[in-house]
Design an enzyme around this catalytic site. Structure first.
Site, mmCIF file in Angstrom:
data_model
loop_
_atom_site.group_PDB
_atom_site.id
_atom_site.type_symbol
_atom_site.label_atom_id
_atom_site.label_comp_id
_atom_site.label_asym_id
_atom_site.label_seq_id
_atom_site.Cartn_x
_atom_site.Cartn_y
_atom_site.Cartn_z
ATOM 1 N N ARG A 1 0.757 -1.077 0.104
ATOM 2 C CA ARG A 1 -0.080 0.004 0.410
ATOM 3 C C ARG A 1 0.789 1.592 -0.326
ATOM 4 N NH1 ARG A 1 -5.434 1.756 -0.558
ATOM 5 N NH2 ARG A 1 -5.716 3.036 0.478
ATOM 6 N N THR B 1 -9.554 0.822 -9.283
ATOM 7 C CA THR B 1 -8.679 -0.491 -8.685
ATOM 8 C C THR B 1 -8.949 -1.469 -9.547
ATOM 9 O OG1 THR B 1 -9.254 0.177 -6.758
ATOM 10 C CG2 THR B 1 -8.865 -2.100 -6.235
ATOM 11 N N ASN C 1 -6.178 3.857 -6.853
ATOM 12 C CA ASN C 1 -8.133 4.848 -6.499
ATOM 13 C C ASN C 1 -8.386 4.871 -6.756
ATOM 14 O OD1 ASN C 1 -9.703 5.426 -4.989
ATOM 15 N ND2 ASN C 1 -8.945 7.498 -3.876
ATOM 16 N N ASP D 1 -8.003 8.785 0.638
ATOM 17 C CA ASP D 1 -8.622 7.293 1.533
ATOM 18 C C ASP D 1 -8.381 7.404 3.082
ATOM 19 O OD1 ASP D 1 -9.988 6.041 -0.598
ATOM 20 O OD2 ASP D 1 -8.427 4.568 -0.740
ATOM 21 N N SER E 1 -8.346 1.272 3.915
ATOM 22 C CA SER E 1 -8.513 0.508 1.741
ATOM 23 C C SER E 1 -9.674 -0.639 2.280
ATOM 24 C CB SER E 1 -7.259 -0.075 1.817
ATOM 25 O OG SER E 1 -7.407 -0.608 0.680
ATOM 26 N N SER E 2 -9.861 -0.288 1.153
ATOM 27 C CA SER E 2 -11.314 -1.579 1.187
ATOM 28 C C SER E 2 -10.959 -2.587 0.500
ATOM 29 C CB SER E 2 -12.719 -1.072 1.270
ATOM 30 O OG SER E 2 -12.694 -0.125 1.634
ATOM 31 N N GLY F 1 -14.118 -1.609 -6.636
ATOM 32 C CA GLY F 1 -14.736 -1.036 -6.194
ATOM 33 C C GLY F 1 -15.029 -0.020 -4.823
ATOM 34 N N GLY F 2 -13.824 0.209 -4.501
ATOM 35 C CA GLY F 2 -14.302 1.127 -3.709
ATOM 36 C C GLY F 2 -14.669 0.668 -2.430
HETATM 37 N N1 GLY Z 1 -9.300 3.113 -2.743
HETATM 38 C C1 GLY Z 1 -9.700 2.739 -2.674
HETATM 39 C C2 GLY Z 1 -9.431 1.174 -1.472
HETATM 40 O O1 GLY Z 1 -7.708 1.263 -1.665
HETATM 41 O O2 GLY Z 1 -10.063 1.349 -0.749
#
Ligand code: GLY
Length: 586
Positions: free
Chosen positions: A120, A397, A417, A439, A468-469, A489-490
């Site tokens: 990350r 993503t 992102n 984020d 992050s997700s 998908g955020g």
């Molecule tokens: N940028 C989206 C995530 O990392 O969740």
């Protein structure tokens, strides 16, 4: 508190599921999965790709072909994954990248080890808590999304190189060769690529360096059917190939990034780049109806909350309640709301803040949250606050999945992102910079681009990783790799991945059906269930009668996934929500 309901498994049965050896328990207490046979049955609407020796599933057919060829030539799943990661940086610059970061889960059946590589992005050392606020202390999204300060220090090159070094058999130069060739010789633009450029043109035309890549010399955008070449990117990849991954962080590429920052007032420095290192972490582990679930640990919230939601849902007989019935969607939505409320309060980079991970993922905490769910009535989000997992503490993503017949499986999600990240190409280096700094919580309590609320735990700090997700996930059955999945998908990443797991385990779907099936999403705030096309009006009416607000949205996620059958057959599901998706078996 609601009483016992015919669709609820008694608590002791749910506990038994997590404690007792599964094979017998599964056959009596939970639905019998049918996926072991379904991959080869006629009469189904969706059919997965099949493979005897391995499977790749990525969001771009050129990357899938390249990864497939690596496996066919005797490379392992990690070789194929790293090669695909670099290839996607060329074929799918809206999300494939070397200017961003991500997470890779690797399961090695032989050593019974599942590890997570955290590559990350990190905040630059000069980053500070209020850097995206105006003088009135209000968050200014333009600053965290579309400026040079929107970028975290990229991790992709270091992360992919680490994976290859630890588990691969190929050299970095070999893994980069197909990407260099694609960037140098170009490829024919598919319609999805051209549509993406057109949709983002306002952003892409803003910067000279970006125009040089995505616009033709006559000033018009590239179109479908035309050849797209990226000579600067080819040269960057070639330098990394010759000099190794540190070239990106300390060589000419680092100097180009630093110059880009200095010319536009960006905070990222040569020292930030030189200091970047990926980290090996232990994935989050949970169980669901006897299957072992491994998913990404913080700084992603994905693993914590997919396990938390599965723990809550394990208490219901989801199979009997039915796929996407109002009852099933209701309990999923209620579980999702409670998990996202906790996400907002507790989740952040564990190198900086304490995250009550053991509590959030504990079965006992899930039982407490499940007891709050009324089976007939939606709980308004305003009545849901983060719970208290502390007492349970014991101490655009893109995703791809690859598995081989040596027992290696790779689940990788990486990103810049937004589609095309910050929209800023590093001049002379040919790649886009991420806008991952968005984020972070620009101001605790203010939503990010996905409407996700972040708290103090996710405030900006120097060298911290933003929450992050991303949820790269590997499910194991009796010690064997079983399901490899994840999604872009955020905020919808965690719930998309959850539904692939449930579709396979609860509803017995084959992997193509599990990936293609209509999805739902609830993230606590805003207080609504988002649904894809394919949920019936009657179902929506029943949900509304329970007190839910339902809104139909465009397609969510793109879960390129693999399921390995009991007999060792690899089955691959390419997500139809991306027209370039491709699964290939061998
Ligand atoms: N940028 C989206 C995530 O990392 O969740």
């Amino acid at each position: 508190m609601p009483g016992f309901h015919p669709f609820m498994l008694p608590a002791r049965r749910a506990v038994a599921l997590s404690l007792v050896c599964l094979t017998t328990v599964l056959s009596t207490l939970v639905p019998t999965p049918t996926h072991a046979q379904s991959a080869i049955l006629e009469g189904e609407r969706f059919h997965p790709q099949l493979g005897e020796h391995g499977m790749v599933a990525t969001s771009h057919y050129l990357a899938s072909q390249i990864a497939h060829d690596v496996l066919a030539d005797g490379g392992n799943a990690v070789d194929a994954a790293v090669t695909a990661g670099f290839a996607l940086a060329v074929t799918q610059p809206r999300s494939g990248n070397i200017g961003g970061g991500g997470f890779m889960l690797i399961s090695d059946e032989k050593s019974n080890e599942v590890i997570a590589i955290d590559y990350r992005e990190k905040a630059p050392a000069a980053a500070y808590e209020t850097m995206f606020q105006n003088e009135q202390g209000e968050a200014v999204s333009e600053l965290s999304r579309y400026t040079h300060n929107a970028s975290g220090v990229p991790g992709t090159v270091a992360g992919l190189a680490l994976a290859l070094d630890k588990y691969g058999t190929m050299s970095l130069a070999e893994a980069l060769a197909p990407a260099i060739k694609l960037a140098d010789e170009g490829f024919i633009i598919p319609p999805r690529f051209a549509e993406g450029l057109e949709q983002s043109q306002q952003r892409l035309k803003q910067w000279d360096s970006t125009r040089k890549v995505f616009y033709k010399p006559d000033g018009s955008l590239y179109r479908a059917g035309e050849r797209f070449r990226q000579p600067d990117l080819a040269a960057t990849l070639e330098r990394i190939s010759k000099n190794g991954p540190r070239e990106f962080y300390e060589g000419k590429t680092a100097r180009l990034i630093t110059a880009e920052m200095q010319n536009h007032g960006g905070l990222m420095t040569a020292e930030d780049l030189a200091g970047y290192q990926p980290t090996i972490r232990e994935p989050v582990h949970g169980t669901y109806r006897g299957y072992d679930v491994y998913a990404m640990s913080p700084p992603s919230s994905g693993g914590a909350h997919i396990v938390q939601m599965l723990n809550m849902l394990e208490g219901y007989d989801i199979h009997a309640m039915g796929f996407n019935s109002a009852r099933t969607i209701h309990v999923m939505s209620e579980a999702m709301k409670r998990a996202y409320a906790d996400r907002a309060k507790y989740l952040g980079d564990t190198d900086f803040v304490d995250v009550p991970l053991a509590g959030i993922t504990s079965k006992a905490y899930a039982e407490e949250l499940r007891a709050q769910i009324d089976l007939d009535r939606a709980t308004p989000s305003s009545e849901i606050a983060a719970g208290n997992p502390l007492p349970y503490e014991s101490n655009e993503t893109t995703h791809f999945s690859i598995a081989d017949d040596s027992g290696l499986a790779v689940s990788n999600t990486y990103t810049i992102n937004f589609s095309y990240g910050s929209g800023i190409v590093v001049d002379g280096a040919g790649f886009l910079l991420n806008n991952e700094m968005d984020d972070f919580s620009a101001k605790p309590g203010t939503p990010n681009a996905y409407g996700l609320i972040g708290g103090e735990a996710n405030r900006i700090e120097p060298e911290k990783r933003m929450l992050s997700s991303m949820t790269p996930t590997i499910v194991k059955k009796d010690g064997r790799n079983f399901l490899v999945t994840g999604s872009p998908g955020g905020s919808r990443i965690i719930t998309t991945t959850l539904q692939v797991v449930m579709n396979v385990i609860d509803h017995g779907m084959n992997i193509q059906s599990a990936v293609s099936a209509p999805r739902i999403h609830d993230q606590w705030l805003p207080d609504e269930i988002r649904i894809e096309d394919g949920i019936s009006p009657d179902t929506i009416a029943l949900l509304e009668a329970m007190g839910h607000t339902v809104s139909q949205q465009e397609a969510m996620g793109a879960a390129q996934s693999i399921l390995i059958e009991d007999d060792g057959t690899f089955t691959g599901g390419a997500d139809p929500r991306r027209s370039t998706s491709s699964a290939m078996g061998l």
